[in-house]
Design a protein around this motif. Sequence first.
Motif, PDB file in Angstrom:
ATOM      1  N   GLY A 131       0.820  -1.207   0.000  1.00 48.78           N
ATOM      2  CA  GLY A 131       0.000   0.000   0.000  1.00 48.78           C
ATOM      3  C   GLY A 131       0.854   1.256   0.000  1.00 48.78           C
ATOM      4  O   GLY A 131       1.969   1.277  -0.507  1.00 48.78           O
ATOM      5  N   LEU A 132       0.328   2.306   0.622  1.00 48.35           N
ATOM      6  CA  LEU A 132       0.994   3.612   0.656  1.00 48.35           C
ATOM      7  C   LEU A 132       1.789   3.718   1.962  1.00 48.35           C
ATOM      8  O   LEU A 132       1.225   3.670   3.048  1.00 48.35           O
ATOM      9  N   GLU A 133       3.096   3.871   1.847  1.00 48.88           N
ATOM     10  CA  GLU A 133       3.973   3.920   3.017  1.00 48.88           C
ATOM     11  C   GLU A 133       4.682   5.267   3.070  1.00 48.88           C
ATOM     12  O   GLU A 133       5.267   5.691   2.079  1.00 48.88           O
ATOM     13  N   LEU A 134       4.664   5.901   4.230  1.00 45.45           N
ATOM     14  CA  LEU A 134       5.440   7.122   4.427  1.00 45.45           C
ATOM     15  C   LEU A 134       6.889   6.735   4.688  1.00 45.45           C
ATOM     16  O   LEU A 134       7.172   5.966   5.602  1.00 45.45           O
ATOM     17  N   GLY A 180       1.791  -0.386  17.757  1.00 46.59           N
ATOM     18  CA  GLY A 180       1.799   0.965  17.236  1.00 46.59           C
ATOM     19  C   GLY A 180       0.436   1.397  16.772  1.00 46.59           C
ATOM     20  O   GLY A 180      -0.514   0.622  16.728  1.00 46.59           O
ATOM     21  N   GLN A 181       0.347   2.664  16.419  1.00 41.35           N
ATOM     22  CA  GLN A 181      -0.932   3.204  15.956  1.00 41.35           C
ATOM     23  C   GLN A 181      -1.295   2.586  14.611  1.00 41.35           C
ATOM     24  O   GLN A 181      -0.439   2.423  13.745  1.00 41.35           O
ATOM     25  N   GLN A 182      -2.553   2.272  14.444  1.00 39.71           N
ATOM     26  CA  GLN A 182      -3.024   1.683  13.199  1.00 39.71           C
ATOM     27  C   GLN A 182      -4.363   2.279  12.812  1.00 39.71           C
ATOM     28  O   GLN A 182      -5.173   2.636  13.670  1.00 39.71           O
ATOM     29  N   VAL A 183      -4.568   2.356  11.516  1.00 39.51           N
ATOM     30  CA  VAL A 183      -5.877   2.702  10.973  1.00 39.51           C
ATOM     31  C   VAL A 183      -6.273   1.575  10.030  1.00 39.51           C
ATOM     32  O   VAL A 183      -5.613   1.357   9.011  1.00 39.51           O
ATOM     33  N   MET A 184      -7.310   0.842  10.422  1.00 39.68           N
ATOM     34  CA  MET A 184      -7.791  -0.275   9.621  1.00 39.68           C
ATOM     35  C   MET A 184      -8.907   0.221   8.713  1.00 39.68           C
ATOM     36  O   MET A 184      -9.834   0.892   9.180  1.00 39.68           O
ATOM     37  N   GLN A 185      -8.808  -0.125   7.454  1.00 36.53           N
ATOM     38  CA  GLN A 185      -9.821   0.301   6.485  1.00 36.53           C
ATOM     39  C   GLN A 185     -10.391  -0.925   5.783  1.00 36.53           C
ATOM     40  O   GLN A 185      -9.642  -1.771   5.295  1.00 36.53           O
ATOM     41  N   ILE A 186     -11.719  -0.993   5.749  1.00 35.66           N
ATOM     42  CA  ILE A 186     -12.411  -2.105   5.090  1.00 35.66           C
ATOM     43  C   ILE A 186     -13.586  -1.595   4.270  1.00 35.66           C
ATOM     44  O   ILE A 186     -14.120  -0.507   4.561  1.00 35.66           O
ATOM     45  N   PRO A 187     -13.976  -2.350   3.226  1.00 37.74           N
ATOM     46  CA  PRO A 187     -13.302  -3.545   2.709  1.00 37.74           C
ATOM     47  C   PRO A 187     -12.107  -3.158   1.844  1.00 37.74           C
ATOM     48  O   PRO A 187     -11.887  -1.980   1.587  1.00 37.74           O
ATOM     49  N   GLN A 188     -11.364  -4.135   1.415  1.00 39.19           N
ATOM     50  CA  GLN A 188     -10.233  -3.877   0.541  1.00 39.19           C
ATOM     51  C   GLN A 188     -10.722  -3.534  -0.866  1.00 39.19           C
ATOM     52  O   GLN A 188     -10.158  -2.675  -1.537  1.00 39.19           O
ATOM     53  N   TYR A 189     -11.766  -4.240  -1.300  1.00 36.68           N
ATOM     54  CA  TYR A 189     -12.378  -4.001  -2.607  1.00 36.68           C
ATOM     55  C   TYR A 189     -13.893  -3.987  -2.444  1.00 36.68           C
ATOM     56  O   TYR A 189     -14.429  -4.645  -1.550  1.00 36.68           O
ATOM     57  N   GLN A 190     -14.560  -3.244  -3.311  1.00 33.44           N
ATOM     58  CA  GLN A 190     -16.007  -3.341  -3.376  1.00 33.44           C
ATOM     59  C   GLN A 190     -16.434  -3.225  -4.835  1.00 33.44           C
ATOM     60  O   GLN A 190     -16.124  -2.228  -5.500  1.00 33.44           O
ATOM     61  N   TYR A 245     -10.151   4.781  -2.403  1.00 38.52           N
ATOM     62  CA  TYR A 245     -10.425   5.801  -1.396  1.00 38.52           C
ATOM     63  C   TYR A 245      -9.630   5.475  -0.134  1.00 38.52           C
ATOM     64  O   TYR A 245      -9.722   4.372   0.409  1.00 38.52           O
ATOM     65  N   PHE A 246      -8.843   6.439   0.301  1.00 34.13           N
ATOM     66  CA  PHE A 246      -8.004   6.283   1.489  1.00 34.13           C
ATOM     67  C   PHE A 246      -8.488   7.207   2.604  1.00 34.13           C
ATOM     68  O   PHE A 246      -8.824   8.366   2.360  1.00 34.13           O
ATOM     69  N   GLY A 254      -4.868   4.492   6.063  1.00 33.08           N
ATOM     70  CA  GLY A 254      -5.523   3.223   5.861  1.00 33.08           C
ATOM     71  C   GLY A 254      -5.023   2.586   4.576  1.00 33.08           C
ATOM     72  O   GLY A 254      -4.352   3.233   3.765  1.00 33.08           O
ATOM     73  N   ALA A 255      -5.362   1.314   4.396  1.00 34.10           N
ATOM     74  CA  ALA A 255      -4.886   0.567   3.223  1.00 34.10           C
ATOM     75  C   ALA A 255      -5.669   0.900   1.962  1.00 34.10           C
ATOM     76  O   ALA A 255      -5.251   0.543   0.856  1.00 34.10           O
TER      77      ALA A 255
END
Lengths: 115, 108
Positions: free
Chosen positions: A42-45, B1-11, B87-88, B99-100
Amino acid sequence: DAGVIQSPRHEVTEMGQEVTLRCKPISGHDYLFWYRQTMMRGLELLIYFNNNVPIDDSGMPEDRFSAKMPNASFSTLKIQPSEPRDSAVYFCASSEKTSGRGEQFFGPGTRLTVL
Amino acid sequence: GQQVMQIPQYQHVQEGEDFTTYCNSSTTLSNIQWYKQRPGGHPVFLIQLVKSGEVKKQKRLTFQFGEAKKNSSLHITATQTTDVGTYFCAGDNYQLIWGAGTKLIIKP
């Protein structure tokens, strides 16, 4: 304003060669960011600068990667020696304020292919 | 660590159907940004949400920020071919955590 300018747009090189990517941020922006984008990760800083000073380089994958910002209008990202796994799109972005407190303007990216 | 999970991967949607993507942060965010990346393009800023419970609209796009400022969503009503892309979300907690991304694909 022309926006963030990156060069080259495409780069194909052989493993072991040195690669230099260039970025000109939007005039007046204090922050500059380098990102890498791949399908797998994905997008990595990678690193970001504030007023030409590197602030956080924790995303730089290894010592083969280095970045500089000699003045407010120019930055480089260098890979030496390059490896096939470095193949990716590298984006430069700039913003007026620190991340999140100001939108980031992305350049068109450099698509790097290492054979 | 800090994470931002984004779902779904595809739609995958039919043109005219709705689309939604969700982001969840492991920590409370000061704000969240949304970006759109067209195929072969670069991320482009859409909007920033700052206030707890905030809802903002841009034509067919509706953005929400949760009451606890740990989650957010983007909803597109009646998708069009021009909506295709990834979309991120990017959550701000001292620095932006991306997010991914969710890839919107319109079925032929």
